[in-house]
Structure formats: structure tokens, C-alpha cells
Design an enzyme around this catalytic site. Sequence first.
Site, short mmCIF file in Angstrom:
data_model
loop_
_atom_site.label_atom_id
_atom_site.label_comp_id
_atom_site.label_asym_id
_atom_site.label_seq_id
_atom_site.Cartn_x
_atom_site.Cartn_y
_atom_site.Cartn_z
N ARG A 1 18.72 62.88 77.96
CA ARG A 1 18.87 62.41 76.65
C ARG A 1 18.62 63.65 75.66
O ARG A 1 19.39 63.49 74.52
CB ARG A 1 17.73 61.39 76.13
CG ARG A 1 17.74 60.05 77.03
CD ARG A 1 16.30 59.41 77.13
NE ARG A 1 15.85 58.82 75.93
CZ ARG A 1 14.80 58.29 75.48
NH1 ARG A 1 13.93 58.18 76.60
NH2 ARG A 1 14.51 57.96 74.38
N LEU B 1 10.76 57.33 85.63
CA LEU B 1 12.19 56.88 84.88
C LEU B 1 11.55 56.23 83.19
O LEU B 1 10.70 55.77 83.26
CB LEU B 1 12.96 55.68 85.40
CG LEU B 1 13.84 56.04 86.50
CD1 LEU B 1 14.36 54.80 86.87
CD2 LEU B 1 14.73 57.21 86.64
N ASP B 2 12.23 56.85 82.48
CA ASP B 2 11.67 56.21 80.99
C ASP B 2 11.76 54.81 81.22
O ASP B 2 12.56 54.00 81.65
CB ASP B 2 12.93 56.78 80.03
CG ASP B 2 12.73 58.40 79.92
OD1 ASP B 2 11.73 58.79 80.14
OD2 ASP B 2 13.49 59.17 79.19
N LYS B 3 10.87 54.39 80.02
CA LYS B 3 10.57 52.72 80.08
C LYS B 3 12.25 52.14 79.81
O LYS B 3 12.23 51.07 80.46
CB LYS B 3 10.02 52.39 79.06
CG LYS B 3 9.68 50.83 78.47
CD LYS B 3 9.09 50.55 77.06
CE LYS B 3 9.04 49.15 76.81
NZ LYS B 3 8.62 48.99 75.58
#
Length: 333
Positions: free
Chosen positions: A266, A163-165
Site C-alpha cells: 500500500r 495480512l491487513d484487516k
Amino acid sequence: MNIFNPVEVNNFPTFEDSSFAANLLPQQIELIVAATDLSESRLDLWLSAQLPEFSRSRWQKLISQGHVRIADRVCTDKKYRLKAGDRVYVSIPPPEAIDLVPESIPLDILYEDAHLAIVNKPAGMVVHPSAGHSTGTLVHALLAHCPLSQIGGIQRPGIVHRLDKDTSGAIAIAKTDFAHQHLQQQLQAKTARREYLGVVYGTPKVDSGTIDLPIGRHPVDRQKNTILALDLGGKSAVTHWQIEERLRSFSLIRFRLETGRTHQIRVHATKMGHPIVGDPVYGTGRSIGVKLPGQALHAHRLELIHPETGELISVTAPIPAYFQTLVQVLRNR
């Protein structure tokens, strides 16, 4: 907040072959140059397009260090011009050792047994060590909590997907190599189900849809991904979406990933004309009066087949307080 009912997932395949671990993170990759791949024939640029997981500068370093062969000859010339039919062999050296010291960081465990765990990762936490993030990652916290699969290597033990930060929510962790292999194959076979909730700018005209557009590394800004044609090095990316709630000039959307490219939701949301609220990379930068830790994107639901029992595991990650506050503020505008 309206959350639609869980969807039953059936017909998962049974995986009995546990011998494919070496194929997940190969130390040597063989590529054959097709005529359709030669929109850019220079070796470093071609490799960047074919395997965008590594930056162009990383490829140039690997080439100069002798890790790339054309047929049976080592090629150290980054400007070498490839021809259709060339066989390119890339030997990926193991990552440099990092002194991973377990850290007693609290974890929100959603599911756990001897084989795997599913953790609710908070926004702001990096999943594994990388440049600029040598401590405080999810991996550091996991090492203090339980044994981890070693298939991901010394930097990413137990990490099946990422998962992205600044994206919160459910992430699967493998404790054994077999569990890691099985879960990875479920992701590759698109039988694991990953659903996200996101707040976006604007309101789509229709209630649901599918975005089927390939994604690759941005040709100029290497920190970003973008819509990129397959013949230019993009990789297939499919995102299904459904509006959960219209919030005047915003929308709460449920996204379901069919593929798992970096920054997929995104990038696709931005291409729709409805970027994720709070996204510092792909968003508008417009303030909405609510403090957010990053993009308003939460990995809400994860479904997978248990590697050992074959049972369906369905886990929901609680919606963070800041996310609920954002939705409430937008409702009352």
C-alpha cells in the site's frame, strides 16, 4: 481476468537447526548505538526509530517502567541523550494475558496437514487480538479448529505472518513450534513467495518494475507507515510488480513481496503514484461506484517449503467476488 502462469521456485535451502526459536521473539534485545543512528539521540525517539513495531508512547511506558538499560544501568528518563557506542538493552515484557475463547467461525482452508495450514482470510477479519479487536479474529477461529504453535505468544498463536484487516487471501498458520520456526526463517531468507493482486488508480508507463524504498513509521501520523530513510529508522522494503491488465484509467497489478513490512504494498503503490483502489488510509478517497470492504488487495498466491517433507507447497486463494466485480466494472467503463 488474466493471471500469469505460476513461476517455478527452486534452490530452497534446507533448514535443519530448530534451536533458533528464542531468536524470533526475544525477551531481551541488545542494540549498539552507531554514529549514523544519531539523527535523533533522545532515547524514546531513537528506540521508536530503531524498533518501529512499538509506538513512541509504548516506548515511553517501557522506559518509565524500567525495561531499558544503558550498559549496566537502568534508565527511566525518556529524554536521555544517547552517544555513539552506547549499548542499549531492552527487556520486552510478555503481553498481558487475554482470555482467548475459541469461536466457531467458518474457515476457508486451502491446505492443511498435521504441521501447518494455509487459510483464505476474508477481507474485514483481523488476524489476531489487539486493541479494539478482542473477539472474532482469525486466531479465535483457528483455536476452535486445530492446535497452534505457541511461539507467537498468547495473543498470536500459530501466526507466522500477517495480512491487513481489509486484505483478503492466503495466510500460513503453524500448528507446531518447529513448523513455525521453519516458516519464519523462510520469510526471513526471502525464499517463501508471496504474490498479491491489486487494482490501482492510473496506468504505469511501463509493464513491470521493482520498488526498493525503505519503510518506517510515519513521524507524525503513528497509524501510518511511510517511505523513510534507513538512517532515520526505515527498514529495507522491496516490492516487485507487473501489470496484469490495463483497465482504462486503472490497472490490475500483480505484486510480489521480497520483504514483508507493514502496509508495504500500500505504501509502495502510493509512492508510485498509483494507490490501491479503496484504500482508506493511503488512497485517494475517490468513489468508483463499487462497494468494497477495504482496499482492493488480495494475497493470491503463497509458495513455501514444507517444514517436514521439504516439498514445495503452492497455494492459490480464489479471487473474491467483489474483486472480480470491480475488475469487470472497470473493463466496461
